[in-house]
Scaffold this motif. Sequence first.
Motif, PDB file in Angstrom:
ATOM      1  N   ASP A 425      -6.635   2.089   1.970  1.00  0.00           N
ATOM      2  CA  ASP A 425      -5.290   2.439   1.424  1.00  0.00           C
ATOM      3  C   ASP A 425      -4.348   1.713   2.500  1.00  0.00           C
ATOM      4  O   ASP A 425      -4.087   2.518   3.793  1.00  0.00           O
ATOM      5  N   VAL A 426      -4.139   0.538   2.325  1.00  0.00           N
ATOM      6  CA  VAL A 426      -3.340  -0.302   3.131  1.00  0.00           C
ATOM      7  C   VAL A 426      -2.288   0.277   3.786  1.00  0.00           C
ATOM      8  O   VAL A 426      -1.653   0.261   4.962  1.00  0.00           O
ATOM      9  N   ALA A 427      -1.169   0.902   2.581  1.00  0.00           N
ATOM     10  CA  ALA A 427      -0.081   1.208   3.066  1.00  0.00           C
ATOM     11  C   ALA A 427       0.124   2.410   4.025  1.00  0.00           C
ATOM     12  O   ALA A 427       0.693   2.548   4.995  1.00  0.00           O
ATOM     13  N   ALA A 428      -1.077   3.328   3.883  1.00  0.00           N
ATOM     14  CA  ALA A 428      -1.101   4.533   4.861  1.00  0.00           C
ATOM     15  C   ALA A 428      -2.165   4.118   5.920  1.00  0.00           C
ATOM     16  O   ALA A 428      -1.914   4.987   6.926  1.00  0.00           O
ATOM     17  N   GLY A 429      -2.567   2.953   5.869  1.00  0.00           N
ATOM     18  CA  GLY A 429      -3.663   2.655   6.871  1.00  0.00           C
ATOM     19  C   GLY A 429      -4.753   3.848   6.901  1.00  0.00           C
ATOM     20  O   GLY A 429      -5.430   4.069   7.948  1.00  0.00           O
ATOM     21  N   HIS A 430      -5.434   4.136   5.719  1.00  0.00           N
ATOM     22  CA  HIS A 430      -6.522   5.013   5.710  1.00  0.00           C
ATOM     23  C   HIS A 430      -7.803   4.155   4.995  1.00  0.00           C
ATOM     24  O   HIS A 430      -7.507   3.375   4.350  1.00  0.00           O
ATOM     25  N   VAL A 471      -8.017   2.735  -4.699  1.00  0.00           N
ATOM     26  CA  VAL A 471      -6.685   3.090  -4.550  1.00  0.00           C
ATOM     27  C   VAL A 471      -5.972   2.181  -5.419  1.00  0.00           C
ATOM     28  O   VAL A 471      -5.824   1.148  -5.389  1.00  0.00           O
ATOM     29  N   ASP A 472      -4.822   2.921  -6.213  1.00  0.00           N
ATOM     30  CA  ASP A 472      -4.025   2.427  -6.941  1.00  0.00           C
ATOM     31  C   ASP A 472      -2.587   2.304  -6.261  1.00  0.00           C
ATOM     32  O   ASP A 472      -1.879   3.291  -6.187  1.00  0.00           O
ATOM     33  N   ALA A 473      -2.330   1.320  -5.444  1.00  0.00           N
ATOM     34  CA  ALA A 473      -1.278   1.227  -4.711  1.00  0.00           C
ATOM     35  C   ALA A 473       0.114   1.086  -5.822  1.00  0.00           C
ATOM     36  O   ALA A 473       1.136   1.617  -5.188  1.00  0.00           O
ATOM     37  N   ASP A 667     -10.285  -4.813   3.830  1.00  0.00           N
ATOM     38  CA  ASP A 667      -9.187  -4.159   4.206  1.00  0.00           C
ATOM     39  C   ASP A 667      -8.241  -5.353   4.404  1.00  0.00           C
ATOM     40  O   ASP A 667      -8.315  -6.452   5.077  1.00  0.00           O
ATOM     41  N   PRO A 668      -7.254  -5.633   3.206  1.00  0.00           N
ATOM     42  CA  PRO A 668      -6.423  -6.741   3.302  1.00  0.00           C
ATOM     43  C   PRO A 668      -5.734  -7.037   4.521  1.00  0.00           C
ATOM     44  O   PRO A 668      -5.249  -8.262   4.730  1.00  0.00           O
ATOM     45  N   ALA A 669      -5.464  -6.067   5.396  1.00  0.00           N
ATOM     46  CA  ALA A 669      -4.506  -6.245   6.377  1.00  0.00           C
ATOM     47  C   ALA A 669      -5.200  -6.890   7.515  1.00  0.00           C
ATOM     48  O   ALA A 669      -4.544  -7.542   8.386  1.00  0.00           O
ATOM     49  N   THR A 670      -6.572  -6.545   7.626  1.00  0.00           N
ATOM     50  CA  THR A 670      -7.278  -7.225   8.754  1.00  0.00           C
ATOM     51  C   THR A 670      -8.314  -8.204   8.279  1.00  0.00           C
ATOM     52  O   THR A 670      -8.804  -8.724   9.186  1.00  0.00           O
TER      53      THR A 670
END
Length: 688
Positions: A425-430, A471-473, A667-670
């Motif tokens: 969950d990229v938005a929550a960092g989970h 996860v459905d963002a 993880d798309p963020a990292t």
Amino acid sequence: MNHYTTLAAAAEEEEDVGTSCSICFLAFSESEADRVPRLLKCGHSFCTAFLTHLLDASTPAPAPTNPEPKEPRATSLRCPKCRTMTRVLLVDGEAAGVKGLPRNFDLIDLLYSSAALRQPRPTGKASALKCANCSQPAEKFCEQCGGAHLCVSCDHQIHAFPALRSHTRVASTHAPEPRPACEHHQAKKVEMWCERDGVAVCVVCLLAGPHKGHDAVTIEAAEERVREAARVELAQVEAAMGEVEAAMEGQAAREAGEQESVREARAAIEQHFDQMREAVAQRERALGAEVDEWERARAEVAAERRVELAEAQTRLAAAGKALQQQQQQRGGLGRSATWGDSAAACQAARTAAAVSGTQASSSSIAFASEDTWVQVVCSSGRLERPMAAAAARGVLLDDTAGMPGTQRTLGSGDQLGSPCGVAVDVAAGHIVVADCGSRQVHLRRADDGSCVRTLEAPGSAQLRWPWGVAVDAAEGHIVVTDHGNHRVHVWRAGDGTFVRTFGSRGSGPAQFQCPRGVAVDEAAGHIFVADHFNHRVQVWHATDGSFLGSFGSEGVGPGQFQQPTGVAVDAATGNVIVADSGNHRVQVWRAGDGSFVRTFGSRGRGRGQFMCPEGVAVDAATGNIIVADWGNHRVQVWRADGAYLRAFGSAGAGPAQFNSPLAVAVDPATGHVVVVDSGNKRVQVWCQ
């Protein structure tokens, strides 16, 4: 020594000879029907309750009731450890056929006898035993005389009779342990082994007791059978030990070869750069000699020019002095007598000055290099690392050059029972983990792995075996497949509020048989679910959970599945990637019309081969497809067009090792790859 003596020794060596089912963790029992250990074809044992549930989950729902009796039919049950198929008979479509599987008599024997064997026993020496005839210290034991301990005098007296001379006696110190009493007839000792129930009984139990009519053999025959099985297993252990020793010798030889290779490489590097240093020194000396020669030549020329200029200066000074004297004389008419000398002196001086100026402007030197020293050094040599087929547990390990490295591990055996699915969950960092063993879904911080929240479902929608997670963002939802309840649950990602559940058990439209992997196409608003035992992928609407359709069918050809497990969506192309576990490959489909695109991979342990691939994910930054290779204990990376790139990980429980990885996520963020290391009960994070 009889079988009970063997069990007694085992009881002395181990604190607990009992065991439990490796799946449901319930202790085996020799009397409770649901907890009796059953043997599969491969030799693994599980409790009756779990095998019944597993067969029930893998068997299609029965047709409407027919009053006419049906003939028993056969089906296959896959071992959850080694995936070996065992043939099981079904009775009227029910999973009662599990009770037809053989019991594990060795386990039942241990369970039944360990309690009696663990009772406190006399710790005194055999010399403290009393003679059964005269109460003197006993020294001999005769089992044919009713298991009596006798002193030397009574032994000679009793066995002096001709009919008793053939009795075999042993020293009291070597006497076998007394057999336990029958649980139904306390006055009787167990003498027979009931083949049907796998328990030790007395003769009365077989004649008029609860085991009347059952097939039975003597305890001695059962003990001999156990000893023979132990001999066979011991031979297998010894053979395996030989293989391990040979592997250890091979590993030692490989390590010695690798060390020698390292020494040779270091020596070659030193020799190469020594040669480079010598060549550089020679070139430096040659260039220095050239500069010295140039400097010497230029010094000679400069000296000659200084002489010429000095001579011109002297002639000019003499001509100037003569002209000054002539000016001081009166009455001089016409040209000066020194005019010719002064003109020649001026011309010679100008010529000398011009030559010196020309030479001064062109007399310079500088060092020019075609390559910089960085380019020269960096292009000087390389290390060659050939591919080596050295593997743990028979898995081919790829060259580690360019592979990602493990960054950290989340969870442990105390925190995770049997993790099966993972999502980010990229938005929550989970990092969201579906834990089948504890029947929970955990939300953990992506930075330190601490647990933030555990998702819970209402009573009618309780989790049984949570398996896949996505996860459905777009909707802000977490979607989880319930493998045991044959449905899908949805929660709000922000606060963990339960939203809905959809699907039911069956093989028709909008029905599941043990759903596993799940993925969300946020652009289209679709949810894709791997319908494991229906051999297809189903498509649902993400907004309201309504059924849209399915694609795929059972088979081994292109566009067919054998127990699909993992599913992922490539947002760049809109393709759906499916792990076709039973066919040991990965398939690519178009999400729009459900048409087949391509397949890649085959069965095996080499590069680009799979052994039951489970989880799949897509790296949005590169478009690469990442696959959890369950049976090979590694993760493979493929290009979007199906070209193999590399693999990482090996079999084991240490850092950067896997034991049956089940799921992957990116993880798309990292750009980190998150891997569910199911057999080691942890989640690993790898940096690319």
